[in-house]
Design a protein around this motif. Sequence first.
Motif, PDB file in Angstrom:
ATOM      1  N   LYS A 256       0.836  -1.196   0.000  1.00 37.99           N
ATOM      2  CA  LYS A 256       0.000   0.000   0.000  1.00 37.99           C
ATOM      3  C   LYS A 256       0.871   1.246   0.000  1.00 37.99           C
ATOM      4  N   ILE A 257       0.262   2.356  -0.416  1.00 38.87           N
ATOM      5  CA  ILE A 257       0.920   3.658  -0.362  1.00 38.87           C
ATOM      6  C   ILE A 257      -0.075   4.672   0.191  1.00 38.87           C
ATOM      7  N   ASN A 258       0.439   5.769   0.675  1.00 39.30           N
ATOM      8  CA  ASN A 258      -0.410   6.832   1.212  1.00 39.30           C
ATOM      9  C   ASN A 258      -1.008   7.633   0.053  1.00 39.30           C
ATOM     10  N   TYR A 259      -2.318   7.869   0.148  1.00 39.93           N
ATOM     11  CA  TYR A 259      -3.033   8.654  -0.872  1.00 39.93           C
ATOM     12  C   TYR A 259      -3.236  10.059  -0.312  1.00 39.93           C
ATOM     13  N   ASP A 260      -2.420  10.977  -0.779  1.00 36.11           N
ATOM     14  CA  ASP A 260      -2.355  12.311  -0.177  1.00 36.11           C
ATOM     15  C   ASP A 260      -3.675  13.067  -0.254  1.00 36.11           C
ATOM     16  N   LYS A 261      -4.473  12.843  -1.281  1.00 36.42           N
ATOM     17  CA  LYS A 261      -5.712  13.603  -1.441  1.00 36.42           C
ATOM     18  C   LYS A 261      -6.657  13.426  -0.261  1.00 36.42           C
ATOM     19  N   TYR A 262      -6.667  12.240   0.311  1.00 38.38           N
ATOM     20  CA  TYR A 262      -7.600  11.952   1.400  1.00 38.38           C
ATOM     21  C   TYR A 262      -6.919  11.904   2.766  1.00 38.38           C
ATOM     22  N   ALA A 263      -5.633  12.102   2.815  1.00 38.96           N
ATOM     23  CA  ALA A 263      -4.909  12.086   4.081  1.00 38.96           C
ATOM     24  C   ALA A 263      -4.998  13.456   4.752  1.00 38.96           C
ATOM     25  N   THR A 264      -4.783  13.477   6.055  1.00 40.88           N
ATOM     26  CA  THR A 264      -4.744  14.733   6.803  1.00 40.88           C
ATOM     27  C   THR A 264      -3.405  14.824   7.524  1.00 40.88           C
ATOM     28  N   ASP A 265      -3.204  15.918   8.242  1.00 45.97           N
ATOM     29  CA  ASP A 265      -1.967  16.047   8.990  1.00 45.97           C
ATOM     30  C   ASP A 265      -1.940  15.138  10.209  1.00 45.97           C
ATOM     31  N   ARG A 266      -3.116  14.539  10.538  1.00 42.26           N
ATOM     32  CA  ARG A 266      -3.213  13.636  11.686  1.00 42.26           C
ATOM     33  C   ARG A 266      -3.413  12.175  11.284  1.00 42.26           C
ATOM     34  N   THR A 267      -3.841  11.955  10.049  1.00 37.10           N
ATOM     35  CA  THR A 267      -4.141  10.583   9.615  1.00 37.10           C
ATOM     36  C   THR A 267      -3.537  10.324   8.246  1.00 37.10           C
ATOM     37  N   LYS A 268      -3.340   9.045   7.954  1.00 38.96           N
ATOM     38  CA  LYS A 268      -2.935   8.610   6.626  1.00 38.96           C
ATOM     39  C   LYS A 268      -4.105   7.881   5.978  1.00 38.96           C
ATOM     40  N   PHE A 269      -4.096   7.888   4.655  1.00 34.70           N
ATOM     41  CA  PHE A 269      -5.143   7.201   3.911  1.00 34.70           C
ATOM     42  C   PHE A 269      -4.465   6.317   2.877  1.00 34.70           C
ATOM     43  N   PHE A 270      -4.717   5.015   2.955  1.00 40.05           N
ATOM     44  CA  PHE A 270      -3.966   4.063   2.140  1.00 40.05           C
ATOM     45  C   PHE A 270      -4.777   3.564   0.947  1.00 40.05           C
ATOM     46  N   VAL A 271      -4.063   3.391  -0.157  1.00 43.79           N
ATOM     47  CA  VAL A 271      -4.580   2.675  -1.322  1.00 43.79           C
ATOM     48  C   VAL A 271      -3.520   1.655  -1.725  1.00 43.79           C
ATOM     49  N   GLY A 272      -3.857   0.761  -2.643  1.00 47.74           N
ATOM     50  CA  GLY A 272      -2.897  -0.225  -3.093  1.00 47.74           C
ATOM     51  C   GLY A 272      -1.710   0.423  -3.796  1.00 47.74           C
ATOM     52  N   PHE A 273      -0.565  -0.223  -3.724  1.00 42.14           N
ATOM     53  CA  PHE A 273       0.654   0.330  -4.320  1.00 42.14           C
ATOM     54  C   PHE A 273       0.470   0.576  -5.820  1.00 42.14           C
ATOM     55  N   ALA A 274      -0.263  -0.304  -6.484  1.00 41.76           N
ATOM     56  CA  ALA A 274      -0.459  -0.182  -7.934  1.00 41.76           C
ATOM     57  C   ALA A 274      -1.783   0.485  -8.301  1.00 41.76           C
ATOM     58  N   THR A 275      -2.516   1.011  -7.321  1.00 44.78           N
ATOM     59  CA  THR A 275      -3.797   1.654  -7.618  1.00 44.78           C
ATOM     60  C   THR A 275      -3.674   2.823  -8.588  1.00 44.78           C
ATOM     61  N   PRO A 276      -2.553   3.577  -8.602  1.00 49.38           N
ATOM     62  CA  PRO A 276      -2.416   4.618  -9.639  1.00 49.38           C
ATOM     63  C   PRO A 276      -2.546   4.090 -11.064  1.00 49.38           C
ATOM     64  N   LEU A 277      -2.261   2.798 -11.277  1.00 46.47           N
ATOM     65  CA  LEU A 277      -2.414   2.196 -12.600  1.00 46.47           C
ATOM     66  C   LEU A 277      -3.771   1.505 -12.751  1.00 46.47           C
ATOM     67  N   GLY A 278      -4.627   1.634 -11.729  1.00 45.21           N
ATOM     68  CA  GLY A 278      -5.933   0.999 -11.770  1.00 45.21           C
ATOM     69  C   GLY A 278      -7.045   2.021 -11.890  1.00 45.21           C
ATOM     70  N   GLN A 279      -7.885   2.101 -10.847  1.00 43.70           N
ATOM     71  CA  GLN A 279      -9.036   2.991 -10.870  1.00 43.70           C
ATOM     72  C   GLN A 279      -8.661   4.463 -10.936  1.00 43.70           C
ATOM     73  N   LEU A 280      -7.447   4.798 -10.532  1.00 38.72           N
ATOM     74  CA  LEU A 280      -7.052   6.208 -10.511  1.00 38.72           C
ATOM     75  C   LEU A 280      -6.493   6.697 -11.845  1.00 38.72           C
ATOM     76  N   LEU A 281      -6.440   5.825 -12.840  1.00 37.94           N
ATOM     77  CA  LEU A 281      -6.007   6.221 -14.185  1.00 37.94           C
ATOM     78  C   LEU A 281      -7.243   6.247 -15.082  1.00 37.94           C
ATOM     79  N   PRO A 282      -7.829   7.412 -15.320  1.00 35.16           N
ATOM     80  CA  PRO A 282      -9.149   7.490 -15.971  1.00 35.16           C
ATOM     81  C   PRO A 282      -9.099   7.432 -17.492  1.00 35.16           C
ATOM     82  N   VAL A 283      -8.457   6.422 -18.036  1.00 37.28           N
ATOM     83  CA  VAL A 283      -8.424   6.208 -19.487  1.00 37.28           C
ATOM     84  C   VAL A 283      -8.643   4.722 -19.746  1.00 37.28           C
ATOM     85  N   ASN A 284      -8.994   4.380 -20.985  1.00 34.59           N
ATOM     86  CA  ASN A 284      -9.090   2.966 -21.356  1.00 34.59           C
ATOM     87  C   ASN A 284      -7.713   2.332 -21.236  1.00 34.59           C
TER      88      ASN A 284
END
Length: 843
Positions: A256-284
Amino acid sequence: MVIIFILAAIVLAAAILNARPPAKTERDLQAIFPLWKLEKGILLSKSGDATVVLKIDLPEIFTLSEQEYESLHITWLKAIKVLPPGSILHKQDWFTSERYAASAQRSQGNFLQQSSDRFFNERPYLAHQCYLYLTLKTPGRKPATSAYSSLLRKNIVARELTGNTVVQQLQSCIGQFCRILSDSGFVTVSVLSPEEIAGSGNKQGIIDRYLSLGRDQGPAVLKDIHFKPELKIGSQYCLLFSVADADQLPGFCAPKINYDKYATDRTKFFVGFATPLGQLLPVNHIYNQYLVLEDPVQTLKTMEAKRRRLQSLSAYSRENTISRDATAEYLNEAISEARMPITAHLNLLCWTDDPSQLKEIRNAASSAISKMEVIPHEETVGAAQLWWAGIPGNAAELPENECFYTFAQQATCFFNLETSYRSSKSPFGIRLGDRLTGVPLHVDISDEPMKTVCTNRNKLVIGGSGSGKSVFMNHLCHSYVLQGAHCVILDVGHSYEGLCKLLGGYYFTYSEANPIKFNPFYIPAGDYLDTEKKESIKSLLVGLWKANDENFRRSEYVAISNSLQSYFHFLSGHKEIFPCFNSYYEFLQQHYIKELEAEKVKDRDFDIHNFLYVLRPFFKGGEFDYILNGTENLELLSQPFVVYELDAIKDHPTLFQVTTLVIAEMFISKMRKLKGIRKVIVIEEAWKAISRAGMAEFIKYLYKTVRKHMGEAITVSQEIDDLISSPVIKEAIINNSDCKILLDLKKFANKFDDIQATLGMTDKGKDLVLSLNRANEPGKRYREVYIELGNTIMKVYRYEPSIEEYYAYSTEQSEKMKVQEYTEKYGGDIRKALRAIALEQVA
């Protein structure tokens, strides 16, 4: 046995690697196609390789905690270990751009449902399917390279399969592999049918889909395939990025890696390490992940020989010295920590039918790869062979020189671990939206969880001012009523006035010109005076007669009970008399007092004169003669939507007491008498009702028993302190609400630990709640909502109302006044008013 044939010639421009074919070369795909047949659900290649095709349902994105990512990673490792040497695990994730279309059934629905369908029509989203191809290479198979691939050979000679040895070996391990994945509870595994693999009739299979880059469930379409001057399939322009060298990899990887968009200065928000190549890449795109499991002993021997060769050459080059040390470290780790040595390859295939978008897609893909700290590399020369190896069942054709040595522990970190949100299969539920795109989903937060993680349907809703709490609750109640539920609401603030008009419900509120009116003595036609009804009226009369500190004797209770029995018996013989408090009071004066005298009931047992004197203000001509003598809105049992607006009377000791007693009687009557119908009571900001001991006991009773009558109690609050101020309420509401719904609580971020402890939330839930509305899509009006079920299932959804829904539900005074103004303009038709406002907003 299903023989795979490609029914038409597909034009192939040959890839030029270490050869000089003519400038234009066309090949018949049928002649060089690497797959031979499909036998008993197993794909057999012409080279003798056997492949099982699986479909994997992954966890939904943004729903896993840090520990769950680690557990899922370990599960994949355990499953991979049961695969025999010579296996290739090819995980292929498809992400295709789709557009939302409402079902035909919904298009015939309610006015607000139709407005929502129009609002979301053609909303783009990314659909995802994950396939897993487990290939076992035939023994002695020559490894594929960029220069030696079946794509480049003039003819493919089918090798003789040695009996069914390869197939039997694959079948013996596949069951164990699937069981390990399924038992984890994170994923579900299913074996694709022959029709899903090879297609049938006009319906494409996964092989056809890959060869045409078609949509899921679409018809089979034959397309030309070009490799030069660029990779192109039909009208689709393709870009292929690969990770084929260890030099491209980051220095560190994890599940997993920290997803900065949903993290705060008090908490971390995790997504899968390869998620940038999955749902977070909005192209075919297709994300291919290959793990090649060779004989570990032979692999270590090969690496050791490489180390010795580099040792001998280390004096001539610093690069050789560094490579020698890296190889030595690899061997040391493999032996000392019992690591599984493998070779791996990753590639990303993106496509579009608009060539002007290629630059944008190239930038988006490169950026997504860089987010994993991987160096992006766009394939040009080797794109043809990599695309060829991506054909389902053809992973053995992956060029050996396109793979890098690593361990399974590291390679599986690059697996895509998440999928898009899924709709519930339950017929009952509400419409919410996917967190990334807002595309509508059907979500059951009542019935389906009762089968798995919940023991009751009760709900606790908490949200700060302006968090969208009232709009969400209007939507929930509206959805419930449309599906046959009866909904009773205790409100402070007129939040449900517009919805009540739309649904034609009963709206009880107080004003000097039109005071609040009830009639607990009225019995609808076809109904009868049962024990429940009689007990509720007795409780009301006793509450009006006796103060909280006054004693109440058993003889008084019996006398009031007898008076009611005699009164309704009297009414049965006098149909012209309307049942209400006035006629009951007159009955006491004219008839019941004589019965008491005949029975010689003494005043110390029941002082009827005191009783009549205290209740005189509720009789005609008295101060409160209106409240118990209502002649309208009497069919409460059959009315599915009833709102009690308590704002004007919440501080009035008499009116408020009467109202709460009437509400309790009415809802208990619904609970008992409406068999097979869902009953819902919503207690909004009516905390005066809860602060009173009598009402608190009713709420406690309600929360513990409503489940048995197909009902649910919903409490809504802005302040968590309201709930914990009373031990009775804390025990009744929080401990008996298996569904917790939280909206924006940013203002409580610094003291959220107290809220977390009070609600019994996990750290995962805390991280999700504090991520609400932190990265909302610009230009869209919506709020995010956190829903927790049974302290087990935790998700964040969008609630994005259409313009009509927003104005129907809004509690902003200016917007409510606008709706009233337009309603008057259109002759009292609120639907026309809302539609006009929507058209005005769009324009």
